[in-house]
Design a protein around this motif. Structure first.
Motif, PDB file in Angstrom:
ATOM      1  N   GLY A   1       0.930  -1.209  -0.098  1.00  0.00           N
ATOM      2  CA  GLY A   1      -0.056   0.009   0.046  1.00  0.00           C
ATOM      3  C   GLY A   1       0.993   1.222   0.113  1.00  0.00           C
ATOM      4  N   TRP A   2       2.101   1.164   0.728  1.00  0.00           N
ATOM      5  CA  TRP A   2       2.990   2.460   0.604  1.00  0.00           C
ATOM      6  C   TRP A   2       3.679   2.679  -0.349  1.00  0.00           C
ATOM      7  N   ILE A   3       3.921   1.629  -1.185  1.00  0.00           N
ATOM      8  CA  ILE A   3       4.545   1.794  -2.494  1.00  0.00           C
ATOM      9  C   ILE A   3       3.520   2.033  -3.698  1.00  0.00           C
ATOM     10  N   ARG A   4       2.306   1.336  -3.607  1.00  0.00           N
ATOM     11  CA  ARG A   4       1.302   1.807  -4.210  1.00  0.00           C
ATOM     12  C   ARG A   4       1.055   3.526  -4.323  1.00  0.00           C
ATOM     13  N   ARG A   5       0.909   4.269  -3.141  1.00  0.00           N
ATOM     14  CA  ARG A   5       0.627   5.468  -2.901  1.00  0.00           C
ATOM     15  C   ARG A   5       1.722   6.286  -3.510  1.00  0.00           C
ATOM     16  N   ILE A   6       3.045   5.958  -3.337  1.00  0.00           N
ATOM     17  CA  ILE A   6       4.086   6.461  -3.807  1.00  0.00           C
ATOM     18  C   ILE A   6       4.051   6.587  -5.572  1.00  0.00           C
ATOM     19  N   MET A   7       3.508   5.565  -6.149  1.00  0.00           N
ATOM     20  CA  MET A   7       3.315   5.349  -7.575  1.00  0.00           C
ATOM     21  C   MET A   7       2.138   6.336  -7.997  1.00  0.00           C
ATOM     22  N   VAL A   8       1.094   6.146  -7.263  1.00  0.00           N
ATOM     23  CA  VAL A   8       0.077   6.966  -7.747  1.00  0.00           C
ATOM     24  C   VAL A   8       0.493   8.368  -7.475  1.00  0.00           C
ATOM     25  N   ASN A   9       1.060   9.014  -6.440  1.00  0.00           N
ATOM     26  CA  ASN A   9       1.461  10.277  -6.441  1.00  0.00           C
ATOM     27  C   ASN A   9       2.567  10.735  -7.714  1.00  0.00           C
ATOM     28  N   GLU A  10       3.355   9.572  -8.083  1.00  0.00           N
ATOM     29  CA  GLU A  10       4.151   9.919  -9.137  1.00  0.00           C
ATOM     30  C   GLU A  10       3.653  10.171 -10.408  1.00  0.00           C
ATOM     31  N   ALA A  11       2.476   9.277 -10.727  1.00  0.00           N
ATOM     32  CA  ALA A  11       1.871   9.386 -11.808  1.00  0.00           C
ATOM     33  C   ALA A  11       0.771  10.805 -11.920  1.00  0.00           C
ATOM     34  N   LEU A  12       0.194  10.951 -10.991  1.00  0.00           N
ATOM     35  CA  LEU A  12      -0.409  12.144 -10.788  1.00  0.00           C
ATOM     36  C   LEU A  12       0.503  13.293 -10.966  1.00  0.00           C
ATOM     37  N   GLY A  13       1.761  13.527 -10.446  1.00  0.00           N
ATOM     38  CA  GLY A  13       2.664  14.543 -10.705  1.00  0.00           C
ATOM     39  C   GLY A  13       2.956  14.520 -12.212  1.00  0.00           C
ATOM     40  N   TYR A  14       3.278  13.640 -12.791  1.00  0.00           N
ATOM     41  CA  TYR A  14       3.357  13.468 -14.296  1.00  0.00           C
ATOM     42  C   TYR A  14       2.260  14.099 -15.174  1.00  0.00           C
ATOM     43  N   LEU A  15       1.060  13.667 -14.682  1.00  0.00           N
ATOM     44  CA  LEU A  15      -0.145  14.359 -15.292  1.00  0.00           C
ATOM     45  C   LEU A  15      -0.278  15.785 -15.239  1.00  0.00           C
ATOM     46  N   ARG A  16      -0.004  16.312 -13.852  1.00  0.00           N
ATOM     47  CA  ARG A  16       0.088  17.683 -13.624  1.00  0.00           C
ATOM     48  C   ARG A  16       0.979  18.695 -14.355  1.00  0.00           C
ATOM     49  N   LYS A  17       2.182  17.825 -14.628  1.00  0.00           N
ATOM     50  CA  LYS A  17       3.161  18.581 -15.356  1.00  0.00           C
ATOM     51  C   LYS A  17       3.044  18.595 -16.856  1.00  0.00           C
ATOM     52  N   ASN A  18       2.435  17.394 -17.510  1.00  0.00           N
ATOM     53  CA  ASN A  18       2.391  17.093 -18.869  1.00  0.00           C
ATOM     54  C   ASN A  18       1.100  17.033 -19.640  1.00  0.00           C
ATOM     55  N   LYS A  19       0.142  17.163 -18.906  1.00  0.00           N
ATOM     56  CA  LYS A  19      -1.219  17.210 -19.422  1.00  0.00           C
ATOM     57  C   LYS A  19      -1.982  18.507 -19.377  1.00  0.00           C
TER      58      LYS A  19
END
Length: 196
Positions: free
Chosen positions: A77-95
C-alpha cells in the motif's frame, strides 16, 4: 557475522535490508512490484514508455525514502501510494489542465446499461485509457484504487463535487462507448446471419 540472506521472505526483513542499501533487497523489491506498479502507472498515463519512466522514478523514491515507511499498513500500500503520486505528478506537469476537461460535454446515454459479463478486462481497460485525462484519473483513483472523493479532491487539488462530476462523466462516457461496441457487435452478427 553471518552472510546476508539473498531472499527476504517477510516484509520486515526486506525493509530492514532496504534501509541498509542492500542491492539484493532492492532487486527483490523490483522483481516483486515492478510489473504490478507498471500496470498502475499505465492506467494513469496510457503511454507505456512514460509509464515505465514513472514506475522507475517511483521505485527510486521507495529506495531513497524507505526510512519514512513506518511499518503501519502494508508495504504494498505504501509503494502503491508513491506510484499514484508519481503518476499524478506527471499528469500535472504534462497534460492539459484537468479543469479544462471538466468543461467537456458528453452525450446523454441510457442509464443502467449493464455490460456483458463476457467483456474482457483488456477491452474495458482500453476504453478507460481512451477517456479524457481528468475523467480517467478520477475513475482510476475511485473505481480501481479505492480512494474516496474527499481523498481525490485533496490529491488533485479539486473540489469533492468536481471529483464526483468527473466520475459521473467518466461512467457515462464508458456507457456510451459500450453501447456503441454492442451495436457494432450486433451489426456484425446480423451481417454474418444474412450471409449464411
Amino acid at each position: 557475522m553471518g552472510r546476508v540472506l539473498a531472499f527476504f521472505n517477510q516484509d520486515a526483513q526486506l525493509v530492514k535490508a532496504l534501509r541498509q542499501g542492500n542491492a539484493k533487497a532492492q532487486r527483490q523489491l523490483y522483481d516483486r512490484y515492478a510489473a504490478v506498479m507498471l500496470g498502475l502507472c499505465t492506467r494513469y498515463v496510457g503511454d507505456g514508455m512514460h509509464a515505465e519512466d514513472i514506475m522507475i522514478e517511483g521505485l527510486m523514491k521507495v529506495f531513497t525514502k524507505i526510512e519514512q515507511y513506518s511499518g503501519e499498513g502494508s508495504l504494498d500500500g505504501w509503494i502503491r501510494r508513491i506510484m499514484v503520486n508519481e503518476a499524478l505528478g506527471y499528469l500535472r506537469k504534462n497534460k492539459k489542465s484537468m479543469e479544462e476537461n471538466l468543461q467537456q460535454t458528453i452525450d446523454v446515454v441510457a442509464e443502467g446499461y449493464d455490460t456483458d459479463a463476457d467483456l474482457e478486462v483488456a477491452s474495458l481497460m482500453k476504453l478507460v485509457h481512451e477517456l479524457p485525462v481528468g475523467y480517467k484519473t478520477v475513475f482510476n483513483l475511485y473505481a480501481i484504487e479505492g480512494y474516496s472523493h474527499k481523498e481525490i479532491a485533496v490529491m488533485l487539488e479539486i473540489s469533492e463535487s468536481t471529483s464526483k462530476s468527473q466520475l459521473h462523466r467518466a461512467r457515462a462516457l464508458l456507457q456510451k462507448q459500450l453501447l456503441e461496441m454492442d451495436k457494432d457487435f450486433n451489426k456484425m452478427i446480423n451481417h454474418e446471419k444474412a450471409s449464411d
